[in-house]
Design an enzyme around this catalytic site. Structure first.
Site, PDB file in Angstrom:
ATOM      1  N   ARG A  27       0.964  -1.317   0.055  1.00 30.32           N
ATOM      2  CA  ARG A  27      -0.092  -0.007  -0.046  1.00 30.32           C
ATOM      3  C   ARG A  27       0.982   1.321  -0.018  1.00 30.32           C
ATOM      4  O   ARG A  27       0.982   2.053   0.959  1.00 30.32           O
ATOM      5  CB  ARG A  27      -0.846  -0.006   1.058  1.00 30.32           C
ATOM      6  CG  ARG A  27      -2.068  -0.987   0.708  1.00 30.32           C
ATOM      7  CD  ARG A  27      -2.780  -1.230   2.059  1.00 30.32           C
ATOM      8  NE  ARG A  27      -4.253  -1.025   1.438  1.00 30.32           N
ATOM      9  CZ  ARG A  27      -5.389  -1.189   2.497  1.00 30.32           C
ATOM     10  NH1 ARG A  27      -5.043  -1.428   3.420  1.00 30.32           N
ATOM     11  NH2 ARG A  27      -6.676  -1.031   1.757  1.00 30.32           N
ATOM     12  N   GLN A  84      -1.428   2.934  -5.600  1.00 30.38           N
ATOM     13  CA  GLN A  84      -2.830   3.325  -5.131  1.00 30.38           C
ATOM     14  C   GLN A  84      -3.757   3.040  -6.158  1.00 30.38           C
ATOM     15  O   GLN A  84      -5.021   2.525  -5.655  1.00 30.38           O
ATOM     16  CB  GLN A  84      -2.794   4.895  -4.773  1.00 30.38           C
ATOM     17  CG  GLN A  84      -3.005   5.061  -3.331  1.00 30.38           C
ATOM     18  CD  GLN A  84      -3.019   6.565  -2.915  1.00 30.38           C
ATOM     19  OE1 GLN A  84      -3.363   7.505  -3.962  1.00 30.38           O
ATOM     20  NE2 GLN A  84      -2.614   7.022  -1.703  1.00 30.38           N
ATOM     21  N   ASP A 112      -5.068  -0.532  -5.642  1.00 28.21           N
ATOM     22  CA  ASP A 112      -5.333  -1.027  -4.353  1.00 28.21           C
ATOM     23  C   ASP A 112      -6.836  -1.819  -4.153  1.00 28.21           C
ATOM     24  O   ASP A 112      -7.734  -0.902  -3.945  1.00 28.21           O
ATOM     25  CB  ASP A 112      -5.350   0.184  -3.382  1.00 28.21           C
ATOM     26  CG  ASP A 112      -5.366  -0.280  -1.827  1.00 28.21           C
ATOM     27  OD1 ASP A 112      -5.930  -1.495  -1.820  1.00 28.21           O
ATOM     28  OD2 ASP A 112      -5.171   0.454  -1.170  1.00 28.21           O
ATOM     29  N   SER A 136      -9.066  -1.670  -0.965  1.00 25.71           N
ATOM     30  CA  SER A 136      -9.727  -0.449  -0.870  1.00 25.71           C
ATOM     31  C   SER A 136     -10.907  -0.151  -1.910  1.00 25.71           C
ATOM     32  O   SER A 136     -11.825   0.172  -1.161  1.00 25.71           O
ATOM     33  CB  SER A 136      -8.709   0.907  -1.181  1.00 25.71           C
ATOM     34  OG  SER A 136      -7.834   1.125  -0.194  1.00 25.71           O
ATOM     35  N   TYR A 171      -1.598  -0.699   9.086  1.00 28.97           N
ATOM     36  CA  TYR A 171      -2.545  -1.400   9.818  1.00 28.97           C
ATOM     37  C   TYR A 171      -2.587  -1.450  11.201  1.00 28.97           C
ATOM     38  O   TYR A 171      -1.521  -0.936  11.753  1.00 28.97           O
ATOM     39  CB  TYR A 171      -2.507  -2.934   9.465  1.00 28.97           C
ATOM     40  CG  TYR A 171      -2.819  -3.185   7.831  1.00 28.97           C
ATOM     41  CD1 TYR A 171      -4.022  -3.236   7.488  1.00 28.97           C
ATOM     42  CD2 TYR A 171      -1.588  -3.265   6.904  1.00 28.97           C
ATOM     43  CE1 TYR A 171      -4.093  -3.380   5.999  1.00 28.97           C
ATOM     44  CE2 TYR A 171      -2.134  -3.555   5.515  1.00 28.97           C
ATOM     45  CZ  TYR A 171      -3.321  -3.539   5.032  1.00 28.97           C
ATOM     46  OH  TYR A 171      -3.473  -4.012   3.784  1.00 28.97           O
TER      47      TYR A 171
HETATM   48  N1  NAD Z   1      -2.382   3.061  -0.884  1.00 25.77           N
HETATM   49  C1  NAD Z   1      -2.457   3.440   0.425  1.00 25.77           C
HETATM   50  O1  NAD Z   1      -1.589   4.104   0.784  1.00 25.77           O
HETATM   51  C2  NAD Z   1      -3.308   3.031   1.216  1.00 25.77           C
HETATM   52  C3  NAD Z   1      -4.650   2.880   0.672  1.00 25.77           C
HETATM   53  C4  NAD Z   1      -5.846   2.407   1.418  1.00 25.77           C
HETATM   54  C5  NAD Z   1      -5.693   2.304   2.902  1.00 25.77           C
HETATM   55  N2  NAD Z   1      -4.405   2.462   3.462  1.00 25.77           N
HETATM   56  C6  NAD Z   1      -4.443   2.569   4.818  1.00 25.77           C
HETATM   57  O2  NAD Z   1      -4.404   1.200   5.443  1.00 25.77           O
HETATM   58  C7  NAD Z   1      -4.602   1.206   6.740  1.00 25.77           C
HETATM   59  C8  NAD Z   1      -5.723  -0.059   6.773  1.00 25.77           C
HETATM   60  O3  NAD Z   1      -7.137   0.327   5.967  1.00 25.77           O
HETATM   61  P1  NAD Z   1      -7.777  -0.964   5.889  1.00 25.77           P
HETATM   62  O4  NAD Z   1      -9.320  -0.493   5.776  1.00 25.77           O
HETATM   63  O5  NAD Z   1      -7.574  -1.786   4.818  1.00 25.77           O
HETATM   64  O6  NAD Z   1      -8.088  -1.739   7.222  1.00 25.77           O
HETATM   65  P2  NAD Z   1      -8.525  -3.209   7.757  1.00 25.77           P
HETATM   66  O7  NAD Z   1      -9.549  -3.437   6.798  1.00 25.77           O
HETATM   67  O8  NAD Z   1      -7.256  -4.123   7.925  1.00 25.77           O
HETATM   68  O9  NAD Z   1      -9.010  -3.025   9.142  1.00 25.77           O
HETATM   69  C9  NAD Z   1     -10.209  -2.084   9.278  1.00 25.77           C
HETATM   70  C10 NAD Z   1     -10.260  -1.087  10.606  1.00 25.77           C
HETATM   71  O10 NAD Z   1     -10.115  -1.888  11.710  1.00 25.77           O
HETATM   72  C11 NAD Z   1      -9.179  -1.276  12.683  1.00 25.77           C
HETATM   73  N3  NAD Z   1      -9.111  -2.078  13.783  1.00 25.77           N
HETATM   74  C12 NAD Z   1      -8.300  -3.304  13.940  1.00 25.77           C
HETATM   75  N4  NAD Z   1      -8.439  -3.698  15.180  1.00 25.77           N
HETATM   76  C13 NAD Z   1      -9.233  -2.735  15.694  1.00 25.77           C
HETATM   77  C14 NAD Z   1      -9.828  -2.854  17.230  1.00 25.77           C
HETATM   78  N5  NAD Z   1      -9.280  -3.856  18.085  1.00 25.77           N
HETATM   79  N6  NAD Z   1     -10.657  -1.861  17.623  1.00 25.77           N
HETATM   80  C15 NAD Z   1     -11.090  -0.988  16.774  1.00 25.77           C
HETATM   81  N7  NAD Z   1     -10.515  -0.979  15.492  1.00 25.77           N
HETATM   82  C16 NAD Z   1      -9.710  -2.087  14.986  1.00 25.77           C
HETATM   83  C17 NAD Z   1      -8.105  -0.780  11.768  1.00 25.77           C
HETATM   84  O11 NAD Z   1      -7.258   0.023  12.286  1.00 25.77           O
HETATM   85  C18 NAD Z   1      -8.531  -0.444  10.519  1.00 25.77           C
HETATM   86  O12 NAD Z   1      -8.626   0.993  10.473  1.00 25.77           O
HETATM   87  C19 NAD Z   1      -5.521   2.444   6.961  1.00 25.77           C
HETATM   88  O13 NAD Z   1      -4.385   3.130   7.437  1.00 25.77           O
HETATM   89  C20 NAD Z   1      -5.258   3.198   5.400  1.00 25.77           C
HETATM   90  O14 NAD Z   1      -5.406   4.509   5.474  1.00 25.77           O
HETATM   91  C21 NAD Z   1      -3.257   3.013   2.655  1.00 25.77           C
END
Ligand code: NAD
Length: 387
Positions: free
Chosen positions: A118, A123, A126, A129, A224
């Protein structure tokens, strides 16, 4: 480079890996496509539309240089892969040891969309996402279907109805989209996550952020969340229980890559909720965020409806496929040289990171770990006199 697009055969999978709009653009750049008849039919994409875009509709999909899929391939599909065919799809490398082993045994080179690093350059690829966005949106619509209450405040001649109170647990991509969608419907929304950076994102969507002491700042690797310790988990559940009881709708999206989803809503929390409340648990595929969730089912416990849909993006196949296809396009464009011929440059961080098996060898540390964990434990050596 010749790309094959099969029809998805997994139960309930209505998406397709490439759509005519993307094929048209890529065909103009010299890519060739062979599409299985009916591949797009569940996403309202006809064979004629693929042909008009420049694809051949017919046999030979599995023998193409690259086969692009949505769902992980079945054993039968893997058996159809050509000798040097490269496979791309959601392969579940951290959880789906069977698929990784089967791909390795078949000598395949396979790329998992989930494992694309990521980083900003990736992006546009992804797919986690793009598909989480669909799931987050749809989760709110499911909640509206199962609640007997309005989401927006209603001021009518028959009286005023207060807005629904919605809590979104886990504010990653799906959670943030759920927050935005619930806000658009006029609900009063609160978001929560263990990652500190999220508070500002939640507030920028016009929602309140729920601050808890337990698990605060539990950042892991790669953006994450990390898994909480047992003590942190218990403290988080206790702190959440009283808060949850004050909401009409709870949407849960919390995940930790490669782990069982954390339990955020205990049975006791459900018991404390008002009758008629709704929980939509998007983490069902990883075990669920609610203790009483039955993955894939709608159940009523303590007068609370708990909905746990599986593969939600497949229920919106048109837009989910269109977005996924653009992710696949970006990856495919990275797999070719300047002449448009397949060339896998394993020095590229994205290609290296997304590769699960390379000519039959498991080359992804997380996938190897999952395979090792799934392997049967070696038999205990028999000792003399043992019973
Ligand atoms: N290309 C990029 O740079 C890019 C693109 C998309 C997302 N991201 C980042 O990746 C990260 C993860 O996104 P995601 O949606 O795939 O996550 P994910 O699907 O792995 O998890 C969903 C959410 O659950 C939360 N979580 C995990 N355990 C928890 C707990 N015990 N209590 C409460 N919340 C909890 C995580 O922090 C996350 O925000 C984010 O920081 C997002 O901004 C980066």
């Amino acid at each position: 480079m010749r790309v094959g697009v099969p029809k998805e055969i997994t139960d309930g999978e209505r998406r397709v890996a490439l759509v005519p709009e993307v094929i048209r653009k890529m065909a103009a750049k010299g890519f060739e496509f062979v599409v299985e008849p009916g591949a797009g039919s569940d996403a309202m994409l006809s064979d004629e539309a693929y042909e008009e875009a420049g694809a051949t509709v017919g046999d030979g999909v599995w023998g193409a240089e690259v086969v692009v899929k949505v769902a992980a391939p079945t054993d039968e599909e893997i058996a159809k892969l050509g000798d040097s065919t490269v496979l791309v799809g959601f392969l579940g490398p951290l959880t789906n040891a069977h698929t990784t082993s089967a791909l390795a045994e078949a000598g395949a080179t396979a790329f998992a969309m989930e494992s694309i690093p990521r980083i900003s350059r990736a992006q546009s690829m992804d797919a986690l996402s793009s598909q989480s966005n669909v799931a987050g949106y749809k989760s709110v619509l499911l909640a509206t279907q199962h609640t007997g209450r309005f989401f927006p405040m209603m001021m009518t001649a028959a009286g005023t109805v207060p807005p629904a109170r919605v809590l979104v647990l886990g504010a990653g991509v799906a959670g943030l989209q759920a927050i935005a969608t619930a806000r658009r419907l006029g609900a009063q929304v609160t978001g929560y996550d263990v990652r500190a950076a999220v508070a500002e994102q939640v507030q920028s969507l016009g929602a309140a952020f729920l601050e808890l002491e337990a698990g605060k700042g539990a950042e892991g690797e790669g953006g994450y969340a990390r898994e909480l310790t047992d003590e942190e988990k218990a403290a988080q559940q206790t702190e959440l229980a009283d808060k949850i009881a004050t909401f009409d709708v709870v949407i849960t999206t919390a995940l930790v890559p490669g782990r069982r989803a954390p339990i955020l809503v205990t049975a006791r929390s459900v018991e404390k909720m008002k009758p008629g409340s709704v929980i939509v648990d998007l983490a069902g595929e990883s075990g669920g965020n609610c203790e009483l969730t039955e993955p894939g089912e709608v159940v009523v416990k303590h007068d609370v409806t708990i909905v746990s849909p599986l593969n939600l993006p497949a229920t919106m196949p048109e837009h989910a496929s269109a977005l996924y296809a653009r992710n696949v396009q970006s990856l495919l464009e990275l797999l070719v040289d300047d002449d448009g011929e397949l060339q896998l440059n394993f020095d590229d961080e994205i290609i290296k990171g997304a590769c699960i098996t390379r000519e039959g060898e498991i080359v992804h540390a997380g996938a190897q770990k999952a395979v090792d964990a799934a392997a049967p434990a070696p038999a205990e050596p028999e000792t003399e006199g043992a019973e």
